[in-house]
Enzyme design. Structure first.
Site, short mmCIF file in Angstrom:
data_model
loop_
_atom_site.label_atom_id
_atom_site.label_comp_id
_atom_site.label_asym_id
_atom_site.label_seq_id
_atom_site.Cartn_x
_atom_site.Cartn_y
_atom_site.Cartn_z
N CYS A 24 8.19 6.46 2.40
CA CYS A 24 7.49 5.45 1.59
C CYS A 24 6.97 6.01 0.28
O CYS A 24 6.57 5.26 -0.60
CB CYS A 24 6.36 4.83 2.40
SG CYS A 24 6.90 4.21 3.99
N HIS A 55 1.80 1.38 -2.15
CA HIS A 55 2.83 1.13 -1.14
C HIS A 55 2.37 -0.03 -0.27
O HIS A 55 1.22 -0.09 0.16
CB HIS A 55 3.05 2.39 -0.31
CG HIS A 55 3.86 2.15 0.93
ND1 HIS A 55 5.05 1.45 0.90
CD2 HIS A 55 3.63 2.47 2.23
CE1 HIS A 55 5.53 1.37 2.13
NE2 HIS A 55 4.68 1.98 2.95
N ASN A 73 6.93 -4.58 4.67
CA ASN A 73 6.95 -3.17 4.27
C ASN A 73 8.40 -2.72 4.12
O ASN A 73 9.14 -2.71 5.10
CB ASN A 73 6.22 -2.36 5.35
CG ASN A 73 6.26 -0.85 5.10
OD1 ASN A 73 7.00 -0.36 4.25
ND2 ASN A 73 5.46 -0.13 5.85
#
Lengths: 80, 349
Positions: free
Chosen positions: B123, B257, B288
């Site tokens: 990520c 993020h 996500n």
């Protein structure tokens, strides 16, 4: 030097009130974080991280599962 | 010594010229995923902020998403693929150890011959890539770098997993980085903590998968990752703001993020950002998307509110490794730049 349990409870109560908006009157040693105060696992981590800073203690992530009630947390912090 | 070596002339700064994005076509609702994990729409929303996650069709690959996002970024930058001299791809869903996916992406785009490599920082991959691109452009080692974060995470989900699978979506985001007359990408504050490698990532390696006949999927220790993301990563974010010579109240846009809305809200508080800061909340619809989430969040904000072009934005990538990278950037202008025939009109275009 061991921390005074009353001081820890008072400090922990302030953190919980600040983070969750729960009324201070509802917070007591015999209350369960999840069942009585409806504090979920993420809020629990926030509260404990703030308690670590405030009391200058370490609460390992792996110990969190064993902290069911306010008394458990106070004992852990005061005995750390 | 028989001669002195030359080096490339350096540039005074680097900047993000444009961003582009591509999301999976289908918005999967919480209700569709709640059954196998004994959950509900209300529980998922309250714990994560997610209402839907974008997922791609079976016949759309991670590289397809990466290509679409890259083409959009190049078009918005007004650059042709032949003007790229480096392609950096961050992804955890390229299922080959070798060859890397970035050379294939470069070839698909028509940037054949450009240097190209993958980075594995999960990520944090996009923010690692921007950090690398900034250094390479400023040093003169590269002129135009394409930085892509792309992940098709639906290929690594277990429908019965209650830890992470229901958060995950598919997408790609891309940025073109080029030279600037002054720094418009701040220093990266980045790091890792391998002692916590087991907190989030693939559950088994490929040797175990082959031996057991099961496909690897992702898992996380949610509360531990949450605590790290809120408290440790907020410190890194503050350090990145300071490294850029700024204070938290000067940050106008926050591009974290998109892991969990609860993390994002806590980070705003712990970093000490202004109440007026514009906060990316692409997670609510897209979910996500790992390496893609920061550029996708950027792309959405620039599309929804073109006025944010040129503003100071804090980018914050964090995840498996554990690994993180934070930097302040000046956002590119929204919309398309004028194409430049035969190369940039000025050295800093």
């Amino acid at each position: 030097m061991a921390l005074d349990k009353n001081d820890v409870l008072e400090g922990l109560t302030e953190i919980i009130v600040e983070e969750t908006g729960i009324d201070a009157d509802q917070i007591a040693l015999d209350k369960s974080f999840a069942d009585d105060l409806d504090i979920d696992s993420l809020s629990m981590m926030t509260i404990l991280a703030l308690a670590e800073d405030r009391f200058d203690v370490e609460i390992p992530d792996d110990a969190v599962a064993g902290l069911t009630t306010l008394a458990d947390a106070v004992d852990h912090i005061a005995g750390a | 010594m028989k001669g002195a070596l030359l080096s490339q002339p350096a540039n005074p700064g680097a900047r993000i010229l444009a961003v582009g994005g591509a999301r999976g076509d289908r918005l999967v609702t919480n209700a569709e995923l709640a059954g196998p994990i004994d959950s509900s729409d209300e529980w998922i929303r309250s714990r994560t902020g997610i209402a839907t996650r974008a997922r791609a069709a079976d016949d759309q690959s991670m590289l397809d998403l990466a290509e679409a996002a890259s083409r959009a970024a190049l078009a918005a930058a007004g650059l042709g693929p032949d003007q790229l001299d480096l392609v950096i791809l961050g992804s955890i869903t390229h299922f080959l150890q070798t060859p890397a996916a970035a050379p294939q992406l470069a070839t698909r785009l028509g940037a054949s011959g450009a240097a190209a490599f993958d980075i594995s920082a999960a990520c944090a991959g996009y923010c690692y890539g921007i950090g690398l691109a900034d250094c390479l452009v400023r040093s003169g080692a590269a002129t135009h770098v394409l930085v892509v974060g792309a992940d098709k995470l639906s290929e690594m989900v277990d429908p019965t997993d209650r830890t992470i699978s229901f958060l995950l979506g598919d997408g790609a985001g891309a940025a073109v980085v080029g030279p600037s007359e002054r720094p418009r990408i701040g220093p990266a504050v980045w790091g890792s903590d391998g002692a916590q490698a087991g907190r989030v990532g693939q559950d088994i390696d490929y040797r175990q998968a082959v031996a057991g006949g099961v496909w690897p999927t992702l898992r996380q220790d949610g509360p531990s990752v949450y605590k790290w993301a809120v408290f440790e990563i907020s410190k890194a974010a503050r350090a990145a703001i300071a490294a850029a010579g700024l204070t938290p109240d000067q940050i106008e846009v926050f591009l974290p993020h998109q892991a969990n809305l609860r993390i994002i809200e806590q980070q705003v508080k712990r970093i000490g950002l202004s109440p007026e800061v514009i906060v990316a909340r692409d997670i609510v619809e897209t979910g996500n998307t790992s390496a893609a989430s920061v550029p996708l969040a950027t792309e959405r904000l620039l599309r929804d509110d073109p006025q944010i072009g040129g503003k100071l934005a804090l980018q914050l990538g964090f995840g498996a490794g554990l690994a993180y990278a934070a930097q302040v950037v000046e956002l590119p202008p929204a919309g398309h730049r004028q194409p430049t025939a035969g190369g940039p009109a000025t050295p800093f275009d």
